[in-house]
Design a protein around this motif. Structure first.
Motif, PDB file in Angstrom:
ATOM      1  N   GLN A 172      27.737  42.316  30.470  1.00 33.05           N
ATOM      2  CA  GLN A 172      28.727  41.462  31.137  1.00 33.05           C
ATOM      3  C   GLN A 172      28.565  41.192  32.026  1.00 33.05           C
ATOM      4  O   GLN A 172      29.060  42.174  32.842  1.00 33.05           O
ATOM      5  CB  GLN A 172      29.573  40.538  29.914  1.00 33.05           C
ATOM      6  N   ARG A 219      27.649  36.691  28.095  1.00 34.98           N
ATOM      7  CA  ARG A 219      27.205  37.384  29.045  1.00 34.98           C
ATOM      8  C   ARG A 219      28.577  36.758  30.475  1.00 34.98           C
ATOM      9  O   ARG A 219      28.298  37.258  31.080  1.00 34.98           O
ATOM     10  CB  ARG A 219      26.395  36.195  29.923  1.00 34.98           C
ATOM     11  N   ARG A 220      29.311  36.197  29.444  1.00 33.52           N
ATOM     12  CA  ARG A 220      30.524  36.542  30.578  1.00 33.52           C
ATOM     13  C   ARG A 220      31.538  35.591  29.417  1.00 33.52           C
ATOM     14  O   ARG A 220      31.741  36.020  28.609  1.00 33.52           O
ATOM     15  CB  ARG A 220      30.751  35.400  31.633  1.00 33.52           C
TER      16      ARG A 220
END
Length: 204
Positions: free
Chosen positions: A162, A154-155
């Protein structure tokens, strides 16, 4: 679960406890994390951590700040403190942090320190065979930090799906020498695709 643990005996006890937990409930997806883990982790510790999917939250700033004092108190073996390269070689995901605010929070110092293993007040690098290359050092504070924050996927990377968190830097941290990386500046910073910082001196 994150456990602050420093010495080899402490790491033994934490991993032994987690091995018992894992026999009933697999812990790999749960983000069980050794925080610090920088004094005398053994190859067996690293092998078991990789087997269990345990993460390591490492703080190069601690090694930079305390390295010379550790050597004075514990002897030459302390030069091998914070062996991030060994954890990575064992297949353990490691994220970079600072343990701030007592230690410097600046990620540039952390990236530089892992590439040089310089310590404050020291006359030479500690165990230079444990330095990280440029890609590993940058990953420590991007994909590695995302992993120990349970945000992998996600990051931490510039990839479809992302969060669009990114920074434009004054030098390429993968190509520049460590000294230049320590002094690089942020030209522009975005969080979620929204610019939150622009260097006035360079934006024009």
């Amino acid at each position: 679960m994150g456990v602050h643990v420093v010495g080899g005996a402490g790491i033994d006890k934490v991993l032994d406890a987690w091995l018992k937990v894992d026999a009933e409930t697999p812990i790999a997806p749960l983000g069980f994390t050794l925080i610090h883990a920088y004094l005398e982790p053994s190859p067996a510790n690293m092998e078991l951590a990789a087997q269990l999917g345990v993460l390591v939250a490492a703080q190069p700033a601690i090694h930079w700040w305390n390295g010379a004092n550790l050597e004075a108190r514990l002897g030459p073996g302390a030069r091998e403190a914070n062996p991030i390269a060994s954890w990575l070689e064992a297949g353990v995901a490691v994220g970079g942090g600072s343990d701030g605010p007592y230690f410097p929070i600046d990620a540039r110092l952390g990236i530089w320190q892992t590439r040089t293993r310089e310590v404050a007040g020291g006359d030479e690098p500690h165990a230079p065979e444990l330095t990280l290359d440029a890609e590993q050092a940058l990953a420590l504070y991007t994909t590695g930090a995302a992993a120990v924050s349970l945000a992998a996927g996600r990051r931490g990377a510039l990839a479809p799906g992302q969060a669009a968190d990114w920074v434009a830097l004054s030098v390429d941290p993968l190509a520049a020498d460590p000294a230049a990386v320590r002094e690089m500046t942020a030209i522009e910073t975005a969080v979620g695709g929204v610019t939150v910082h622009t260097d006035p001196a360079r934006s024009s």
